[in-house]
Structure formats: C-alpha cells, structure tokens
Design a protein around this motif. Structure first.
Motif, PDB file in Angstrom:
ATOM      1  N   GLY A   1      71.382 -44.843  47.085  1.00  0.00           N
ATOM      2  CA  GLY A   1      70.175 -45.367  46.454  1.00  0.00           C
ATOM      3  C   GLY A   1      70.369 -46.783  45.945  1.00  0.00           C
ATOM      4  N   LYS A   2      71.491 -47.023  45.274  1.00  0.00           N
ATOM      5  CA  LYS A   2      71.759 -48.365  44.754  1.00  0.00           C
ATOM      6  C   LYS A   2      71.909 -49.377  45.872  1.00  0.00           C
ATOM      7  CE  LYS A   2      74.604 -51.001  41.545  1.00  0.00           C
ATOM      8  NZ  LYS A   2      74.713 -52.171  42.427  1.00  0.00           N
ATOM      9  N   LYS A   3      72.582 -48.997  46.963  1.00  0.00           N
ATOM     10  CA  LYS A   3      72.760 -49.931  48.077  1.00  0.00           C
ATOM     11  C   LYS A   3      71.421 -50.285  48.719  1.00  0.00           C
ATOM     12  CE  LYS A   3      77.141 -50.055  47.516  1.00  0.00           C
ATOM     13  NZ  LYS A   3      77.744 -51.296  46.921  1.00  0.00           N
ATOM     14  N   LEU A   4      70.515 -49.328  48.787  1.00  0.00           N
ATOM     15  CA  LEU A   4      69.183 -49.618  49.323  1.00  0.00           C
ATOM     16  C   LEU A   4      68.426 -50.577  48.412  1.00  0.00           C
ATOM     17  CD1 LEU A   4      68.227 -46.046  50.539  1.00  0.00           C
ATOM     18  CD2 LEU A   4      68.318 -48.074  52.004  1.00  0.00           C
ATOM     19  N   VAL A   5      68.508 -50.339  47.109  1.00  0.00           N
ATOM     20  CA  VAL A   5      67.837 -51.226  46.154  1.00  0.00           C
ATOM     21  C   VAL A   5      68.448 -52.629  46.222  1.00  0.00           C
ATOM     22  CG1 VAL A   5      67.380 -51.671  43.702  1.00  0.00           C
ATOM     23  CG2 VAL A   5      67.148 -49.351  44.616  1.00  0.00           C
ATOM     24  N   ASP A   6      69.772 -52.709  46.298  1.00  0.00           N
ATOM     25  CA  ASP A   6      70.438 -54.018  46.396  1.00  0.00           C
ATOM     26  C   ASP A   6      69.950 -54.783  47.627  1.00  0.00           C
ATOM     27  OD1 ASP A   6      71.865 -53.475  44.122  1.00  0.00           O
ATOM     28  OD2 ASP A   6      73.729 -52.948  45.169  1.00  0.00           O
ATOM     29  N   ARG A   7      69.819 -54.076  48.746  1.00  0.00           N
ATOM     30  CA  ARG A   7      69.369 -54.754  49.973  1.00  0.00           C
ATOM     31  C   ARG A   7      67.937 -55.225  49.849  1.00  0.00           C
ATOM     32  NH1 ARG A   7      68.465 -57.861  52.797  1.00  0.00           N
ATOM     33  NH2 ARG A   7      68.613 -58.046  55.071  1.00  0.00           N
ATOM     34  N   MET A   8      67.093 -54.431  49.221  1.00  0.00           N
ATOM     35  CA  MET A   8      65.711 -54.855  49.029  1.00  0.00           C
ATOM     36  C   MET A   8      65.640 -56.069  48.114  1.00  0.00           C
ATOM     37  SD  MET A   8      62.583 -54.523  49.805  1.00  0.00           S
ATOM     38  CE  MET A   8      62.620 -52.986  50.724  1.00  0.00           C
ATOM     39  N   GLU A   9      66.451 -56.091  47.073  1.00  0.00           N
ATOM     40  CA  GLU A   9      66.465 -57.235  46.167  1.00  0.00           C
ATOM     41  C   GLU A   9      66.934 -58.506  46.873  1.00  0.00           C
ATOM     42  OE1 GLU A   9      68.811 -56.160  42.831  1.00  0.00           O
ATOM     43  OE2 GLU A   9      67.350 -54.742  42.025  1.00  0.00           O
ATOM     44  N   GLU A  10      67.861 -58.375  47.818  1.00  0.00           N
ATOM     45  CA  GLU A  10      68.275 -59.541  48.605  1.00  0.00           C
ATOM     46  C   GLU A  10      67.083 -60.126  49.357  1.00  0.00           C
ATOM     47  OE1 GLU A  10      71.494 -58.795  51.258  1.00  0.00           O
ATOM     48  OE2 GLU A  10      72.789 -57.929  49.698  1.00  0.00           O
ATOM     49  N   TRP A  11      66.269 -59.245  49.919  1.00  0.00           N
ATOM     50  CA  TRP A  11      65.078 -59.719  50.634  1.00  0.00           C
ATOM     51  C   TRP A  11      64.095 -60.378  49.672  1.00  0.00           C
ATOM     52  CZ3 TRP A  11      59.864 -57.633  50.997  1.00  0.00           C
ATOM     53  CH2 TRP A  11      59.099 -58.257  51.996  1.00  0.00           C
ATOM     54  N   PHE A  12      63.921 -59.784  48.498  1.00  0.00           N
ATOM     55  CA  PHE A  12      63.045 -60.379  47.487  1.00  0.00           C
ATOM     56  C   PHE A  12      63.511 -61.808  47.154  1.00  0.00           C
ATOM     57  CE2 PHE A  12      61.953 -55.994  45.429  1.00  0.00           C
ATOM     58  CZ  PHE A  12      61.052 -55.740  46.450  1.00  0.00           C
ATOM     59  N   ARG A  13      64.799 -61.954  46.881  1.00  0.00           N
ATOM     60  CA  ARG A  13      65.332 -63.276  46.525  1.00  0.00           C
ATOM     61  C   ARG A  13      65.144 -64.271  47.661  1.00  0.00           C
ATOM     62  NH1 ARG A  13      69.587 -59.927  44.565  1.00  0.00           N
ATOM     63  NH2 ARG A  13      69.713 -59.916  42.282  1.00  0.00           N
TER      64      ARG A  13
END
Length: 405
Positions: free
Chosen positions: A127-139
């Motif tokens: 779950g955390k790795k998925l959130v981290d990847r989404m945040e990379e896209w946001f940034r």
C-alpha cells in the motif's frame, strides 16, 4: 519501480487495460467495502468494469492516473496485488484579503481516489509503495499537496496514511444519505424553485458564491457541463421574481439556496449486505403500504439489499436566515428526481460547520463520518500567501467535487 515486500518481488507500474483488466477486477471484488452487516458498499458498475468511475472523468476534466502492484506467483505467472488511482486538479485553498476584495488562492493538488490491496497481500508494504508512486506522479505534474478521503473508523487506512505516509488529519466532512420513497415528496408552497439553470448561469453563480470555499475546482465549468450533471436548481422565497443570474447576483433576496444533481446511477451501483431477514421483511412491508396508500406519505425503505443507484447532490450552499429551509425544499425536489430516475437513495457530503447542513434531510444509519488527510509534497514549493495549507483552520464550508465521489 521494483521493491521488495516480505521476500516477495513487487513491481509497481502504470495500469494497462488489456493486460490488467481482469486482475484489477479481482482485487476490487476482494476489497469490496461493506461485507459487514448494514454497511453500504460499491457493488458493480453498469459495464462490469471497476474502472468505469474513472473513465467518466477523462483527462479533459481531470488528469487521472492508475498504478498497479504486480507480484510473481510462479516461474511464468503474475497477479495484481493492489492498485491506486489518483487525479490532479486546481482548487481554491483559501483567500487573501485586500482593501478592494477577498481574492481566492488557487493550488494544484493531487487526490488519491482509491487504494486497494488484495487481503492476502496486506502487511507487506505494498500500500505504501503504491501511494509513494502516485505521489511521484503528483510531484512531476506540479502538485503542491496530496490528499485522500476515508471513513473515520477505517483504522487501517488512517494508520497507513497518517502513520507511514506522512499525511495529517485535515477535514471531517459528513456523508448524508436519504432513501428514495415510493411516493413523491410534496413541494413547499412557500418556496419557488428555479429549474435547470444553464451551465453558464450556474457557473457564474457558483464562482460568485464559492469563490473562497476550500476545494472549489477551477474547472467548475467542466463539471457543470458534464453529461452526468443533471442540472442546477435555485430556491428562493415564493413570489420572488426571476430575471436571470446577472440580476439575481446584483440584487439577491434575503435568503436563497442552490444545489446541483449528479447522476451516479450511470457510473456504479451500491448495495447493503448482511442485513437480517427480519429487517428485509420489514423494509418490504413499508414499500407495500406505500404502494397501496401513497397519499399517506409513509417513509418506505427502498430495496437497498439489491444493487441500486443514487443521485449525488453537490454545490450545496445558500445565504440568509432561511437558507436551511430552502435547502430542504431543494432536497425534496432532488428526491423526486431520483424517484423518477429509479434511484434508491440521494446523498450529499458537507463540511463539519456547513451553515445549511441542518436543512439536509437524511437518515443517520445510512451515512458516514469521513476523514480527509493531506500532505505537503515538497518543501521546495513556496508556501505562498496562505502558508502551509495542511495547518490552516477549517472554513465553514467545503466544496465536494462529484467526480471524486
């Protein structure tokens, strides 16, 4: 991106419809909310496709992205262990006050639309790795903040985002739900309802009234012109003369209220699971009585134990001492629209201090208390005139974007 999670190799990558459709569908089924008695849950969409809700918000309306976590199950086989969806948009985060006026501050934000991890792959850091990847896209797209929404009592989700992902508890809106009866609700003789404002008229009204309200979307015109938006309705005291939005804004009545209706029925269905037989029988009895004697106005419980649709009320607001009463009249009108449209419930979401909240009819048992959590994505971004939004006090109102419901 490749990560290790409890001795299992997990690949987090962008969703590929042809390759991942069935795997994502399986994860959605495994993660359905509401398996416990009396809870509402996402059941299915009209096409049997769990991504249908996203596809109703194309890039022209919101910039949307989906990532999946894939894990090996054998030498030549893999499965989808989880997924996350997110969108990016520009919203109001506050206002600055000058000598001339209060000007809205607009901020680009990322919204985590949904995070799912298959039950048998949980507690592995996926779950955390998925959130981290989404945040990379946001940034990468210039978003300054990321936020998510969950129910207050979803301890696992709250723990993941606030404990491991660095989010802070931010806002606490309430989901208010009202069943749709077999009989129509009578309109108030003390209220006139202006039917079906044109999208451009509604836009002018909303940009004026919600200019400083948190999360008001910069592309409100795209929302109002979406085919799922069924119209915007204005309630005024009976006898008020209507001469168009421009005249209304120049000289509004002492009290008024407004809302728009969004058709979720054509996007997904809900159902209540695990209800006792006695409860089902009692609900069926109310429908029988209402069918036999609709003039009695008995509150009949619709068949919520089979897939049903809903209409979502958004843009809820107003002004003046009688605004809650006028909102109640609008909600009755929306109820009748939902009845004619074959829906089981109408729903809306309001901020904790929303001034017109008392006018929204609802059944507490069907609703939920939500929690929104927010994270500032990078210290390198200028905080701007507002400062750090995650630390800003809550305003009286909040705008709920129906595309995110």
């Amino acid at each position: 991106m490749v990560v290790e999670a409890t001795e299992t190799i997990v690949v987090v990558r962008e969703y590929d419809e042809a390759r991942d459709h069935l795997g994502v569908e399986e994860v959605e089924r495994a993660c359905e909310v509401g398996s416990c008695s009396g809870e509402m849950s996402l059941f299915t969409d009209l096409l049997g496709d769990p991504l249908c809700r996203i596809r109703h918000s194309p890039v022209s309306l919101m910039l949307v992205r989906t990532y999946v976590a894939e894990t090996a199950t054998g030498p030549n086989s893999t499965e989808i262990a989880g997924l996350v969806r997110g969108c990016i948009k520009t919203v109001v985060s506050g206002t600055t006050t000058t000598q001339q006026a209060r000007d809205p501050i607009q901020t680009k934000v990322g919204y985590v639309l949904g995070l799912r991890v298959s039950p048998r792959h949980r507690r592995k850091g996926i779950g955390k790795k998925l959130v981290d990847r989404m945040e990379e896209w946001f940034r990468g797209r210039g978003a300054e903040y990321s936020y998510m929404a969950t129910e207050k009592d979803n301890e696992a989700s709250v723990r993941l985002f606030t404990g491991r992902c660095g989010y802070a508890k931010f806002r606490t809106p309430s989901l208010l739900v009202h069943p749709v009866f077999r009989h129509a609700l009578r309109p108030s003789r003390l209220v006139d309802i202006v039917h079906g404002l044109e999208p451009r008229e509604a836009e002018l009204l909303y940009r004026s009234h919600f200019a400083g309200v948190e999360f008001f979307p910069a592309d409100i015109d795209a929302v109002l012109s979406n085919s799922l938006s069924l119209g915007t309705f204005l309630a005024v005291p009976a006898g008020t003369r209507w001469e168009g939005v421009a005249a209304f804004l120049a000289s509004p009545p002492a009290s008024w209220a407004v809302l728009s209706v969004w058709n979720c029925k054509d996007a997904f269905r809900l159902e209540v699971r695990g209800a006792p037989r006695l409860m089902r029988a009692a609900a069926g009895a109310t429908r029988l009585v209402d069918r036999a004697a609709p003039w009695l106005g008995i509150p009949s419980i619709p068949n919520l134990f089979a897939p049903f649709g809903l209409y979502f009320l958004y843009g809820l607001g107003g002004h003046g001492p009688d605004a809650p009463r006028l909102v109640r009249a609008l909600c009755r009108h929306a109820h009748n629209m939902a009845r004619d449209g074959g829906c089981g419930v109408v729903a809306t979401e309001v901020g904790a201090c929303e001034p017109v909240r008392s006018g929204v009819p609802h059944w507490a048992r069907l609703g939920a208390e939500d929690l929104w959590c927010m994270k500032r994505l990078a210290d390198g971004y200028s905080a701007g005139p507002l400062g750090d939004w995650t630390k800003a006090p809550a305003g009286r109102s909040i705008f709920i974007d129906p595309r995110e419901f």
